[in-house]
Design an enzyme around this catalytic site. Structure first.
Site, mmCIF file in Angstrom:
data_model
loop_
_atom_site.group_PDB
_atom_site.id
_atom_site.type_symbol
_atom_site.label_atom_id
_atom_site.label_comp_id
_atom_site.label_asym_id
_atom_site.label_seq_id
_atom_site.Cartn_x
_atom_site.Cartn_y
_atom_site.Cartn_z
ATOM 1 C CE1 TYR A 76 -3.597 2.695 0.973
ATOM 2 C CE2 TYR A 76 -1.750 3.631 2.183
ATOM 3 C CZ TYR A 76 -3.009 3.757 1.639
ATOM 4 O OH TYR A 76 -3.675 4.949 1.748
ATOM 5 C CD GLU B 71 -6.093 5.111 -0.714
ATOM 6 O OE1 GLU B 71 -7.171 5.377 -1.263
ATOM 7 O OE2 GLU B 71 -6.002 4.805 0.483
#
Lengths: 396, 289
Positions: A118, A206
């Site tokens: 991530y 993101e």
């Protein structure tokens, strides 16, 4: 301004960030055509079909599918294009899918295991500096990781005077437990990613997941990208990427008239000047026993034309059972707003919901007189508390 | 006493001859603000509103002893204007401009960190000390001299609070509109601290809104160091989640981010929190009684 995955990836790629390659299609036939082209260019055998809507969790709603041949691909594209995609981040109604991204398969087997990471870039409001947030727990809901295993989330803050430094890129790669070629690839990935964030005037990146492939490449498999609206004037090419189909039609219309409007699902509409007072007015409505039907800031130049437009937009919503106008005039003169209310009332004709008008500040007395003498069925009040009481009264 | 600005402040306007600058400069002069001139590059030597125009802020400091500036230049040039003022030695920099890119403000924050100045804003209504100086775009007549300081992120909500305080018979020492952007020069905590140290201020109204952790930070500071009653309100109790904040940003903000959470923290820190914005004035009157 939010972008689609494929647009976000275009920006990343232009800064040298490794991405999962793909092409966008609007019909099943086009999907097949671009899939063939993609195979020629990348050698990929399988394809991933990904719905392009502004919402996360697309896979959970059936908006992301793997196709092992062109027949499967066409059938998936047929199903996804035009569907109402419901994800944990959309309303129950979902979002219409107008485009799909046909992407290469990047989870192919090889010498090492693939792993998902991530990574996001965003502003740390507390320090006024950007930071990179990353975790070994990629591909998962990051809120869940933050809650259950906060020690697996790392952050790296960037000094605006120096930009992201090489040792910081190495630190990210070390913390992610990478080595060899993957380590090197990651330092490059992070450096390019930050360069893209800074150069594009982004307000959020993101990337979930960032994938380490079986042959140790580092690529962005997804991309959630938002650009700072205030900086769009220096990125005309990004401004053109705006897809108004992803936004609420009333909100787009309001924006064209310089009104800041957000539709909500309550029963009391409101028109206010100033964002803070607009939120406070929504709160007053709640305390009076109602629910706000919208947020609407008419801005600093609330003239008659804008007031009328604001009324029209608010009244399109059938749930609205009362309408509260709350203006604290500073630069805005209350008598002008009052005239706007009177004109709007006459021009629109039938307004079937009770109208409560609270005008305070510059020329408030003249404004109240104007409304009182107009002969319209308008509840005119002066204090905020009186406005709240009146809302409660008309809802009762 | 008061904070930040008073009748002795030597105020200039950057973007003096533009439409906004001209309009608000006239209003400030009419209010009685000690406006000693303005800056518009290329128009130095001219006179505007009976005040001298300078080419640079440095010149305004040298020739007119300016120590306070109000910035009305367009968003694309606002960051540069702030840094020019800081470099020239201006002590109080108030930036009204709305729509400054976040990246520009990040650079500004870094640039002014070692300068001897205080930035208010951007995207703010400014600062007013009634009967002393109006350095902003607020309607001056709403603010009457008294003993309550106001700190707020929002413009019209500041006027609302001041109006209630004045109607409650208390009046205002200084009202500070700190601005609603993600990066601002003076935080809620810093503005509250200024008012805590002001001998004339007897009570403080602190108004915040959803997003960020500034109100929670201020509340924790007040719990430790507060010497005066504080009445607080957070706008946006009914605001939908995630409309203005990025997905990942909400994680960093954590639980301090919603109106509900902020109000809870503020209450726990001894702040008199009102649920309705209509109760700001009456609550202040009650706690000062």
């Amino acid at each position: 301004m939010n972008l689609h995955e494929y647009q976000g990836k275009q920006i990343l790629s232009s800064y040298g960030v490794g991405i999962q390659r793909g092409m966008v299609a609007t019909t099943p036939e086009e999907a097949v055509q671009v899939a063939k082209q993609l195979t020629e260019e990348t050698g990929t055998g399988w394809h991933v079909i990904k719905a392009q809507v502004h919402a996360g969790g697309r896979g959970k709603g059936g908006g992301v599918k793997l196709a092992k041949n062109l027949d499967e691909l066409k059938s998936h594209a047929e199903n996804i294009l035009g569907m109402q995609l419901v994800t944990p981040q959309t309303t129950a109604e979902g979002k219409t899918v107008h485009q799909v991204l046909i992407a290469e398969d990047v989870y192919y087997p090889g010498e090492s295991e693939t792993s998902e990471i991530y990574m996001s870039v965003l502003l740390n409001r507390a320090t006024g500096r950007n930071m990179i947030m990353y975790s070994t727990e990629g591909g998962m809901d990051i809120e869940e990781v933050a809650e259950k295993t906060p020690h697996l989330i790392f952050t790296e803050e960037i000094d605006p005077a120096t930009g992201l430094l090489p040792f910081q890129c190495r630190k990210v790669a070390f913390n992610l437990g990478l080595e060899g070629k993957a380590f090197k690839e990651m330092t490059k990935f992070v450096a390019c990613l930050y360069k893209a964030y800074d150069g594009a005037d982004a307000s959020l990146f993101e990337i979930n997941p960032v994938l380490k492939t079986s042959d140790d490449k580092i690529i962005a498999v997804d991309a959630k990208v938002s650009i700072d609206d205030n900086a769009l004037y220096r990125h005309k090419d990004y401004a053109e990427m705006r897809d108004v189909r992803e936004e609420d039609a009333s909100e787009v219309e309001a924006g064209e008239y310089g009104l800041s409007y957000v539709k909500l699902d309550g029963n009391v509409g409101c028109m206010v000047n100033g964002a803070g007072l607009a939120m406070a007015t929504m709160d007053i409505i709640k305390h009076a026993g109602g629910n706000p039907a919208n947020f609407l800031d008419v801005g600093g130049t609330a003239d008659a034309a804008r007031v009328e437009q604001a009324f029209r937009i608010i009244l399109k919503d059938d749930n609205v059972k009362a309408l509260l106008v709350n203006i604290f005039g500073g630069i805005v003169r209350c008598d002008r707003v009052a005239q706007g209310v009177v004109d709007a009332y006459k021009n629109i004709g039938e307004i079937n919901v009770p109208l409560i008008v609270r005008l305070q500040g510059t020329n408030a007395t003249e404004a109240k007189k104007l409304i009182d003498e107009s002969g319209l069925e308008v509840h005119s009040v002066i204090l905020l508390q009186e406005a709240a009481d009146k809302v409660a009264e008309v809802l009762a | 006493m008061s904070v930040l600005v008073n009748k002795d402040s030597r105020v200039i306007v950057q973007g003096f001859t533009g439409k906004e600058g001209t309009f608000h400069a006239s209003q400030m002069i009419e209010y009685g603000t000690n406006l000693v001139g303005g800056v518009t590059p290329g128009k130095g030597g001219q006179s505007h509103l009976d005040r001298p125009v300078f080419n640079t802020v440095a010149e305004a400091v040298e020739k007119a002893q300016a120590d306070t500036t109000i910035i009305f230049v367009p968003p694309a040039f606002a960051a540069d204007a702030i840094m020019e003022a800081a470099d020239a030695g201006i002590k109080i920099i108030i930036c009204i401009t709305e729509g400054v890119p976040t990246k520009d403000m990040s650079a500004v924050k870094n640039y002014i960190s070692d300068k001897n100045c205080r930035l208010i804003g951007p995207n703010c209504p400014g600062v007013i000390t009634p009967d002393g100086a109006k350095c902003g775009i607020m309607p001056g007549f709403v603010f009457k001299t008294g003993k309550v300081g106001v700190v707020s992120k929002s413009g019209t909500l500041t006027y609302e609070a001041a109006d209630q305080v004045v109607k409650a018979g208390l009046g205002i020492t200084t009202a500070i509109g700190i601005g609603g952007d993600p990066i601002i020069g003076t935080t809620t905590k810093e503005a509250v601290e200024l008012l805590m140290n002001d001998s004339d201020t007897e009570g403080i109204i602190m108004i915040g809104e959803i997003g960020g952790t500034m109100e929670a930070d201020a509340a924790r500071w007040i719990k430790e160091h507060g010497t005066k009653p504080v009445v607080g309100f957070i706008a946006g109790q009914t605001a939908p989640k995630g409309r203005t904040m990025g997905h990942a940003g909400a994680i960093v903000g954590g639980d301090d981010d919603t109106a509900e959470a902020k109000m809870k923290i503020m209450s726990e820190c001894g702040i008199h929190v009102v649920a309705s914005p209509a109760d700001l004035g009456s609550k202040m009157k009650e706690v000062l009684a």
